[in-house]
Motif scaffolding. Structure first.
Motif, mmCIF file in Angstrom:
data_model
loop_
_atom_site.group_PDB
_atom_site.id
_atom_site.type_symbol
_atom_site.label_atom_id
_atom_site.label_comp_id
_atom_site.label_asym_id
_atom_site.label_seq_id
_atom_site.Cartn_x
_atom_site.Cartn_y
_atom_site.Cartn_z
ATOM 1 N N ALA A 1 -6.170 -12.322 13.528
ATOM 2 C CA ALA A 1 -6.779 -12.400 12.199
ATOM 3 C C ALA A 1 -7.546 -11.128 11.864
ATOM 4 O O ALA A 1 -7.397 -10.563 10.773
ATOM 5 C CB ALA A 1 -7.700 -13.615 12.120
ATOM 6 N N ASN A 2 -8.375 -10.665 12.786
ATOM 7 C CA ASN A 2 -9.172 -9.468 12.520
ATOM 8 C C ASN A 2 -8.293 -8.235 12.336
ATOM 9 O O ASN A 2 -8.569 -7.369 11.492
ATOM 10 C CB ASN A 2 -10.160 -9.243 13.658
ATOM 11 C CG ASN A 2 -11.321 -10.226 13.611
ATOM 12 O OD1 ASN A 2 -11.305 -11.175 12.832
ATOM 13 N ND2 ASN A 2 -12.325 -10.020 14.448
ATOM 14 N N TYR A 3 -7.231 -8.137 13.132
ATOM 15 C CA TYR A 3 -6.283 -7.028 12.987
ATOM 16 C C TYR A 3 -5.667 -7.055 11.586
ATOM 17 O O TYR A 3 -5.567 -6.024 10.913
ATOM 18 C CB TYR A 3 -5.204 -7.164 14.052
ATOM 19 C CG TYR A 3 -4.268 -5.986 14.177
ATOM 20 C CD1 TYR A 3 -4.528 -4.954 15.073
ATOM 21 C CD2 TYR A 3 -3.104 -5.907 13.402
ATOM 22 C CE1 TYR A 3 -3.660 -3.871 15.200
ATOM 23 C CE2 TYR A 3 -2.239 -4.836 13.512
ATOM 24 C CZ TYR A 3 -2.518 -3.831 14.414
ATOM 25 O OH TYR A 3 -1.667 -2.759 14.531
ATOM 26 N N HIS A 4 -5.290 -8.242 11.148
ATOM 27 C CA HIS A 4 -4.677 -8.408 9.826
ATOM 28 C C HIS A 4 -5.659 -8.067 8.707
ATOM 29 O O HIS A 4 -5.303 -7.393 7.731
ATOM 30 C CB HIS A 4 -4.191 -9.849 9.683
ATOM 31 C CG HIS A 4 -3.609 -10.174 8.342
ATOM 32 N ND1 HIS A 4 -2.468 -9.557 7.844
ATOM 33 C CD2 HIS A 4 -4.009 -11.054 7.378
ATOM 34 C CE1 HIS A 4 -2.195 -10.028 6.646
ATOM 35 N NE2 HIS A 4 -3.113 -10.940 6.337
ATOM 36 N N PHE A 5 -6.911 -8.515 8.839
ATOM 37 C CA PHE A 5 -7.916 -8.233 7.818
ATOM 38 C C PHE A 5 -8.139 -6.731 7.658
ATOM 39 O O PHE A 5 -8.267 -6.223 6.536
ATOM 40 C CB PHE A 5 -9.243 -8.911 8.159
ATOM 41 C CG PHE A 5 -9.201 -10.416 8.063
ATOM 42 C CD1 PHE A 5 -8.387 -11.052 7.147
ATOM 43 C CD2 PHE A 5 -9.987 -11.196 8.899
ATOM 44 C CE1 PHE A 5 -8.342 -12.432 7.055
ATOM 45 C CE2 PHE A 5 -9.959 -12.581 8.816
ATOM 46 C CZ PHE A 5 -9.136 -13.205 7.895
ATOM 47 N N LEU A 6 -8.208 -6.005 8.770
ATOM 48 C CA LEU A 6 -8.410 -4.549 8.687
ATOM 49 C C LEU A 6 -7.180 -3.851 8.123
ATOM 50 O O LEU A 6 -7.299 -2.827 7.445
ATOM 51 C CB LEU A 6 -8.768 -3.997 10.061
ATOM 52 C CG LEU A 6 -10.259 -3.754 10.321
ATOM 53 C CD1 LEU A 6 -10.813 -2.661 9.397
ATOM 54 C CD2 LEU A 6 -11.078 -5.027 10.125
ATOM 55 N N ASP A 7 -6.009 -4.409 8.383
ATOM 56 C CA ASP A 7 -4.786 -3.857 7.829
ATOM 57 C C ASP A 7 -4.813 -3.954 6.301
ATOM 58 O O ASP A 7 -4.498 -2.994 5.587
ATOM 59 C CB ASP A 7 -3.584 -4.616 8.385
ATOM 60 C CG ASP A 7 -2.284 -3.837 8.220
ATOM 61 O OD1 ASP A 7 -2.317 -2.595 8.259
ATOM 62 O OD2 ASP A 7 -1.230 -4.479 8.057
ATOM 63 N N ILE A 8 -5.192 -5.123 5.787
ATOM 64 C CA ILE A 8 -5.292 -5.324 4.333
ATOM 65 C C ILE A 8 -6.346 -4.409 3.732
ATOM 66 O O ILE A 8 -6.131 -3.770 2.699
ATOM 67 C CB ILE A 8 -5.629 -6.791 4.030
ATOM 68 C CG1 ILE A 8 -4.457 -7.698 4.394
ATOM 69 C CG2 ILE A 8 -6.001 -6.978 2.546
ATOM 70 C CD1 ILE A 8 -4.774 -9.168 4.290
ATOM 71 N N LEU A 9 -7.497 -4.334 4.379
ATOM 72 C CA LEU A 9 -8.589 -3.502 3.864
ATOM 73 C C LEU A 9 -8.188 -2.036 3.861
ATOM 74 O O LEU A 9 -8.502 -1.292 2.925
ATOM 75 C CB LEU A 9 -9.844 -3.715 4.714
ATOM 76 C CG LEU A 9 -11.129 -3.080 4.196
ATOM 77 C CD1 LEU A 9 -11.506 -3.632 2.829
ATOM 78 C CD2 LEU A 9 -12.274 -3.313 5.183
ATOM 79 N N GLY A 10 -7.483 -1.600 4.907
ATOM 80 C CA GLY A 10 -7.039 -0.217 4.979
ATOM 81 C C GLY A 10 -6.072 0.133 3.863
ATOM 82 O O GLY A 10 -6.199 1.190 3.219
ATOM 83 N N GLU A 11 -5.105 -0.743 3.607
ATOM 84 C CA GLU A 11 -4.144 -0.513 2.527
ATOM 85 C C GLU A 11 -4.855 -0.468 1.174
ATOM 86 O O GLU A 11 -4.561 0.394 0.331
ATOM 87 C CB GLU A 11 -3.091 -1.620 2.536
ATOM 88 C CG GLU A 11 -2.025 -1.454 1.466
ATOM 89 C CD GLU A 11 -1.049 -2.611 1.434
ATOM 90 O OE1 GLU A 11 0.163 -2.358 1.262
ATOM 91 O OE2 GLU A 11 -1.493 -3.774 1.561
#
Length: 241
Positions: free
Chosen positions: A218-228
């Protein structure tokens, strides 16, 4: 050539945000709403208050804690290479934090909220610096806040937030004074959107046995979205300027 490439990528990103949620996303949203009803309102109140207080404190204190000077002499391509490195690094950090708190059950799972929030905000500050903006300027901190809100907003709010980013050069001239700008922000909408976005995976993270795996993913995914979102938000500014 590079700016033409990122202009096309930016256009594709905007079209993606305009798409209707998939059947899976709609099902997940419905499941989330049912699970939210099972959680005592006092728990929701504590989480909502902690989100507001931590974001508020981070934004106010960033002018004292941010030591990096923004990079001013780099090309857009060089800046984005740095940002992609930041995304990779922060995703790894967030995943490790999620795995650690997820393995600890409910108590450590609750601690994950402020820890992950601080990781996200620090990532946005470093990204702003990489693009040449100084977050010690309160107007840049507010821009960061809108990027954060866009990343975790509901579908119907995204067009309004994107428009605000596109008109930022004129928008920032209308901002209140430094002492008042946070009071004018719509904290209620910010808190509810963010809380609703992360509630389901964070509740699953507290389940013994699977919490570590869920927390890391989940945390990996959240940072991926925030980065994009951050990259495309600053691309909007770069191209408009």
């Amino acid at each position: 050539m590079y700016e033409a490439q990122i202009a096309e990528e930016l256009s594709r990103w905007k079209r993606k945000l305009e798409k209707r949620p998939s059947m899976f996303d709609r099902y997940t949203k419905g499941l989330q709403m049912k699970m939210n009803k099972l959680v005592p309102e006092k728990v929701h109140a504590v989480v909502t208050s902690s989100i507001k207080n931590m974001v508020h404190a981070t934004l106010v204190g960033s002018e004292y804690t941010t030591k990096k000077q923004p990079d001013l002499a780099l090309s857009l391509e060089e800046r984005e290479q740095k940002v992609m490195g930041l995304i990779k690094s922060y995703k790894r950090t967030a995943a490790l934090e999620g795995a650690g708190t997820g393995a600890g059950g409910i108590l450590l799972g609750m601690a994950d909220f402020p820890l992950l929030l601080s990781i996200k905000m620090k990532f946005l500050f470093d990204t702003a610096s990489a693009y040449g903006y100084d977050v010690r300027d309160y107007r840049e901190r507010l821009f960061v806040l809108y990027l954060f809100q866009l990343a975790f907003s509901r579908e119907e709010k995204r067009p309004e937030l994107i428009e605000k980013l596109e008109r930022w050069e004129s928008e920032k001239e209308k901002l209140p004074d430094k002492e008042e700008y946070l009071a004018a922000f719509d904290w209620k909408a910010f808190q509810l959107d963010y809380r609703d976005y992360i509630d389901l995976p964070k509740m699953l993270q507290m389940i013994p046995g699977v919490g570590a795996v869920v927390g890391a993913a989940a945390n990996y995914h959240f940072l991926d979205i925030l980065g994009e979102t951050a990259m495309n938000g600053y691309r909007i500014r770069w191209l408009s300027e």
